[in-house]
Write a protein that holds these residues in place. Sequence first.
Motif, PDB file in Angstrom:
ATOM      1  N   UNK A 162      55.581  10.457  -6.590  1.00  0.00           N
ATOM      2  CA  UNK A 162      54.184  10.617  -6.973  1.00  0.00           C
ATOM      3  C   UNK A 162      53.525   9.294  -7.353  1.00  0.00           C
ATOM      4  N   UNK A 163      52.215   9.342  -7.496  1.00  0.00           N
ATOM      5  CA  UNK A 163      51.467   8.169  -7.942  1.00  0.00           C
ATOM      6  C   UNK A 163      51.869   7.763  -9.353  1.00  0.00           C
ATOM      7  N   UNK A 164      52.160   8.746 -10.196  1.00  0.00           N
ATOM      8  CA  UNK A 164      52.584   8.416 -11.556  1.00  0.00           C
ATOM      9  C   UNK A 164      53.921   7.689 -11.549  1.00  0.00           C
ATOM     10  N   UNK A 165      54.824   8.086 -10.656  1.00  0.00           N
ATOM     11  CA  UNK A 165      56.098   7.372 -10.553  1.00  0.00           C
ATOM     12  C   UNK A 165      55.875   5.982  -9.971  1.00  0.00           C
ATOM     13  N   UNK A 166      54.950   5.864  -9.035  1.00  0.00           N
ATOM     14  CA  UNK A 166      54.614   4.545  -8.504  1.00  0.00           C
ATOM     15  C   UNK A 166      54.065   3.641  -9.605  1.00  0.00           C
TER      16      UNK A 166
END
Length: 255
Positions: A162-166
Motif C-alpha cells: 500500500x501507499x502507507x507501506x511505501x
Amino acid sequence: MDIQTEISNGLMTITINRPERKNSFTNAMYTALADAFRDATHSSGVKVVLLKGHEGCFSAGNDLGDFLNNPPTDLDAPVFRFLRMISVFPKPVVAQVQGLAIGIGTTVLLHCDLVYAASTAKFSMPFVKLGLCPEAASSLLLPISAGYQKAAELLLLGDIFTALKAYDTGIVSDVLEPEALDAHVQAQVKKLLDLPLTSLLTTKRLMKSVNKNAVAEKMAEEGHLFMSMIPQAPAQEAFKAFGEKRAPNFKQFEN
C-alpha cells in the motif's frame, strides 16, 4: 505521444501517457524519458520536473511484450540510459503517484526528490517473481531508506503493498487522499519554483553525492545480472506463465 512533456513557468511536466496499457513502458518510451531529462538538465527554462502518469495510473512497469521482443542487451539500452539520467539529474524531481506503480514504476521513485502518492496507490517490485533481480540500484537504495528487513520483504517476495507501506519504507514522502493529491503536488512544486535555483542544486548535490558512486556501481552490477537472467529458465517460465495467466512453476528447476 506515449511520453508527453510540457514546460511552463520553470516546470517541466512529464506525463506517462499510455493508459490503454496501464502506462507500461516500451523502449521508445524509455528513450523519450531519457531525452526529456537530458533536455531538462541543460534548459535554463526548466527549474523543476514533475513526473506523473495519465488517467489515474503511474505505471505498470515494463510492457512485457515489448520487453521480450526487444530485451536490453547492454548498459546503453534505453531503460538503463533513462535510469542513469534520472539518477544524476541535478534539479528537483517531484513524482505524483496514483493507481499502479509496478516494477520500475516503483524503483524509479527512489531517484525522485519528493514523491506524493494517493492513498489508493498500489506498489510492487516483482522482480524475483519474474525470475529476475532488482534494478535502478534498488538493492542498494531501498535497504538504506527502509532498513534491511523491510527491504528484503518487498524485494524478495515482490508482493503488492500500500501507499502507507511505501511511506513507511521511505519510498514516498507523503500520502494524500486522491481528491487532494493534485492540489498538494502543485503547492509543493510552487514552493520549489519560488526558491533560489543555486540553493536547490547545491543542496541536492550535497545529498546525492553521499551515494553517487555506489549508486552508479550498483546500477551497473544489477544491469549486467538482470540481462544475464532474462534468457535463463526461471525468467522464461515466468514470462510464459504471465502470457498464459497462470502461476509460474519454479520448482521444476530446483533439481
